[in-house]
Design an enzyme around this catalytic site. Structure first.
Site, PDB file in Angstrom:
ATOM      1  CD  GLU A   1      -1.882   1.413   2.995  1.00 13.81           C
ATOM      2  OE1 GLU A   1      -2.064   0.967   3.864  1.00 13.81           O
ATOM      3  OE2 GLU A   1      -1.244   2.633   3.139  1.00 13.81           O
ATOM      4  CG  HIS A   2       3.314   2.536   3.318  1.00 10.35           C
ATOM      5  ND1 HIS A   2       4.088   3.782   3.946  1.00 10.35           N
ATOM      6  CD2 HIS A   2       2.553   2.424   4.035  1.00 10.35           C
ATOM      7  CE1 HIS A   2       3.689   3.960   4.964  1.00 10.35           C
ATOM      8  NE2 HIS A   2       2.808   3.093   5.356  1.00 10.35           N
TER       9      HIS A   2
END
Lengths: 423, 433
Positions: free
Chosen positions: B75-76
């Site tokens: 996600e990051h």
């Protein structure tokens, strides 16, 4: 033009009505204003806790809750706010717009009856509030004040403010001082409340699918109690020259260090430089594209969060970041470089533009929440700068880089607060 | 590329409507028009959460086991494109973007008032165009390590994960969503790409858009975007979870932290699992009703404990029901966690004789009101529609299911959920420092 219709009731209460079909609920919000003073704050904060326990017609919390639950989970919430050197007690009633639930035309009326009873008809024993309620709520409040430490992110910011404004009223915590609660008795509190309700400047907001005329008469009828002359609200101290920044360190058993920097902006909401200051804070640290996030997090990989925020009614700015204790020097240096670059006008067109459109976006979305619509209008009342969405946007658009630099130049570092581990 | 199916869902009580299209190769797109709102909110979610750490694709590669925290790490990293940070591109449009990862899904979202189409394209593009390099993966480890450290200092978070680690013997729900500072060090770009290719296939994803928008236009924009990407069908993703015994791992876990007052969470492990769809949703609602009747502000238990000084008004309950696991939690701050623990256990026993019809009806009414109220929030609408969609549900069913539930269902749920043999407790106490 504002969508609020404003009235003053015969007893001096200001009424603001905002009819709209946009929301599923109707929100009633009452604000009682008080000057933030260290000897008053705890007393004022305790009031909503005690009042929420019960009223003459619904004398126990349980009876109150049952009545509200039957109104499709109508909610009465109380809050104690701090805006500049002002403490505000808020009572909120939110009910489902009756069009969504069949055969319930009197939801508003019943909800308001309860709200009024809580406010004006508390459970009294002798010449005071019911003692067991006061004692229990004192305990609750004490625990809440002490509980600030549980959330280290908020705790570090609050502690920075307390250190920075230790000689000003603003240094008083939102819920007051613990020592004032110890020997406060229920009769003293009750007589304080009577005086407070009788003389505090007071605003009531109604927002939702309502008819203005009907609401006006309903509110006149509901809030018809007589009141005395209102006490004056004092201005907040904003301008302050800092001679030498102060370093404060606190040690706790923590894994992550919290670096918090407190600045004096020397700009008041009513000043011409206010929107330049808002832009300045935006470019510096309010967004993920801002200098702090980009440099402390993205480039140096030192933190998960690094941001700045304005306490606009006090004219202070706080920068906060969570770091490894060993990275203190490095992080402090990068943060101070970012503030310096604001003062020297090292602002790229992209930083400036992204901040401008980002701020406009955040102003526009406020119209999508009943609470934010009310909050914005209340801010206008507090700062004596009442502006519509369009007016705010226009002023943001008018800000130039040189204005931002001028506002940045007035910003002075006051306090460095560092919360770190014990080793 | 084509539209496989188009339909709409509506609800007469809430007076709202949502348009749904299934696009080739299997992406579900929802558009929820909200007239008069300035904000437009879009989210693009995948069924890939922290518990999905062992899996394979049918007819394809071998079984893959990945380090804890990969979904969150991914996600990051997805926010970093070949031409820089995607946040910056949203910022130029005045939009704000974000994402979150939980146990079962990762959700990418933005909100904007202007330039919706450009922002929407940006969302569609960045989620579908991974760009991971060894260098950028290394850099992210420092940031995520600080995120993990921040949560380590958060008493509520510790309390919760300590409890799950007691309730569950082996199921990955017992582990922190972000993994540990050690486990994320094992992550490299290769493992990120492997996970990406599996879980970010459109057939494992859904899009939800809400705001003052025209459904046809939005759906068309997604179609255009997908068309150029030449997706091949993907076999079913098989997620492997270890066999979780019914018993809890440990009765009680204690930790000391910098807190002003101790914290207690009491959790019950739901042994009646394996449902999806309406049955799962109904079980969830019945459990929530039950918790409100037992511990809500109007309950005798709550009132008694409050008066006694054992709880404050932040005492709360929750229920989580997934296909393979479920649990209910109750707790909060307390001066005496051991006393509260015993008091809660004995209060539950009192209900074995039954419940009052009026309490049940009143809680049902309250839940309906609260549900309606949530439709003021675009974030609530989008996040919850997706959450329930991934469980083969439709959020609107809430209203009918709530109506369907009977007092007998509540009785049954009580017996299933509150068996003293299947509970754990988590306590955080002050280190006195």
């Amino acid at each position: 033009m504002s969508d609020f219709k404003n009235y003053t009731l015969p007893n001096g209460i200001n009424l603001h009505i905002y009819p709209t079909e946009k929301f599923k609920t109707i929100v009633y919000s009452i604000f009682l204003h008080q000057n933030l003073k260290k000897e008053l704050a705890a007393k004022t904060a305790l009031l909503p806790y005690v009042l929420e326990r019960g009223s003459k017609n619904w004398p126990t919390t349980r009876e109150l809750v049952i009545t509200l639950e039957n109104l499709y989970g109508a909610d009465i919430i109380t809050e104690v706010l701090k805006r500049g050197e002002r403490q505000i007690v808020q009572f909120i009633l939110e009910i489902v717009n009756p069009v969504y639930v069949q055969g319930n035309g009197s939801l508003e009326k019943k909800g308001l009856e309860v709200l009024k009873d809580i406010l004006t008809n508390p459970v009294v024993e002798g010449d005071g509030f019911k003692e067991s309620y006061v004692n229990r709520e004192k305990e609750i409040l004490v625990n809440q004040v002490k509980g600030l430490i549980n959330d280290k992110v908020t705790y570090a910011m609050e502690r920075c403010i307390q250190e920075m404004c230790r000689e000003e009223d603003y240094g008083v915590y939102r819920l007051g001082r613990l020592e004032d609660l110890e020997h406060m008795d229920s009769s003293e509190l009750y007589s304080y409340y009577q005086k407070f309700l009788n003389t505090a400047p007071m605003d009531i907001f109604v927002l939702g699918n309502v008819d203005t005329e009907q609401t006006l008469s309903l509110m006149e009828e509901t809030f018809n109690f007589s009141r005395g002359d209102m006490f004056p609200l004092e201005p907040t101290l904003v301008y302050k020259d800092v001679e030498e920044p102060r370093y404060v360190e606190e040690r706790l058993e923590v894994n992550q260090g919290k670096l918090t920097l407190g600045y004096r902006t020397n700009t008041l909401v009513k000043d011409e430089d206010y929107y330049p200051l808002v832009m300045c804070n935006g470019i510096l640290g309010a967004f993920p594209h801002s200098k702090l996030f980009q440099n402390v997090r993205e480039k140096a990989s030192l933190a998960y969060y690094a941001s700045s925020r304005l306490e606009k009614d006090k004219g202070i700015m706080l920068i906060a970041s969570g770091i490894e204790t060993g990275n203190y020097e490095k992080a402090l240096e990068i943060i101070q470089q970012q503030v310096e670059s604001m003062k020297s006008g090292e602002i790229s067109e992209e930083e400036f533009e992204s901040t401008r459109v980002g701020l406009i976006n955040s102003v526009k979305v406020m119209d999508d929440s009943p609470y934010q619509i009310i909050s914005r209008y209340l801010s206008g009342i507090i700062s004596d700068r009442q502006e519509t969405q369009e007016e705010i946007i226009e002023q943001i658009n008018r800000v130039r880089v040189e204005d931002v630099v001028r506002a940045a130049d007035k910003i002075q570092l006051d306090t460095i607060y560092f919360l770190r581990n014990k080793d | 590329m084509a539209v496989i199916c188009e339909r709409f869902l509506e609800n007469e009580t809430i007076k709202e409507k949502v348009y749904v299209a299934t696009l080739d190769p299997g992406l579900e797109v929802f558009v929820f028009p909200k007239k008069g709102y300035n904000k437009k909110y879009a989210s693009f979610a995948t069924q890939f959460g922290s518990i999905d750490n062992t899996f394979y694709v049918e007819g394809k590669e071998d079984l893959l086991e990945v380090p804890d925290g990969v979904a969150h790490f991914l996600e990051h990293k997805l926010f970093e494109g070949e031409n820089g940070n995607v946040f910056d591109e949203f910022a130029r449009l005045g939009a704000s973007a974000n994402a979150y990862t939980n146990f079962t899904m990762t959700n990418y979202l933005f909100s904007s008032t202007d330039h919706f189409e450009k922002c929407f394209d940006l969302l569609l593009n960045f989620v579908q165009e991974p760009y991971f390099t060894a260098e950028s993966v290394e850099k992210e480890k420092g940031i995520i390590a600080q995120e993990i450290r921040m949560y380590e200092d958060n008493p509520g978070w510790r309390l919760f994960f300590n409890l799950l680690s007691c309730l569950y013997e082996v199921h990955p729900v017992r582990k922190d969503i972000a993994g540990t500072v050690e486990s994320i060090m094992e992550i490299d770009e290769e493992v990120l790409y492997k996970c990406y290719r599996t879980f970010y296939h459109p057939s494992n994803m859904a899009l939800f858009v809400v705001g003052d928008l025209e459904p046809e236009k939005v759906i068309h924009q997604v179609l255009d975007n997908l068309e150029k990407r030449n997706y091949q069908p993907l076999g079913d993703i098989k997620r492997i979870y270890p066999e979780e015994p019914q018993n809890v791992r440990e009765k009680c876990i204690r930790e000391k932290m910098e807190v002003s007052q101790p914290l207690l969470n009491l959790g019950f492990k739901d042994r009646k699992v394996g449902f999806t769809g309406r049955e799962l949703f109904k079980k969830e609602l019945a459990s929530e009703l039950l918790l409100e009747i037992l511990f809500g502000k109007a309950s005798e238990t709550y009132t008694g404990l409050y008066e006694e000084g054992l709880i404050n008004d932040r005492f709360g309950t929750s229920f989580v029901g997934e296909k393979d696991y479920g649990y209910s939690i109750m707790g909060g701050e307390t001066p005496d966690p051991d006393k509260l623990y015993q008091a809660l256990l004995s209060s539950i026993k009192k209900y074995a004789q039954g419940f009052r019809e009026e309490d049940f009806e009143r809680q049902r009414r309250k839940m309906l009101g609260e549900f309606l109220r949530n439709f003021n929030s675009l974030e609530f609408i989008a996040n919850n529609f997706l959450y329930y969609h991934f469980r083969n549900n439709n959020l609107f069913d809430f209203v009918n299911l709530l109506e369907e539930i009977t007092l007998e269902d509540i009785h049954a749920r009580f017996g299933e959920l509150f068996d003293e043999n299947y509970h754990s407790c988590s306590i955080i106490s002050s280190n006195g420092g």
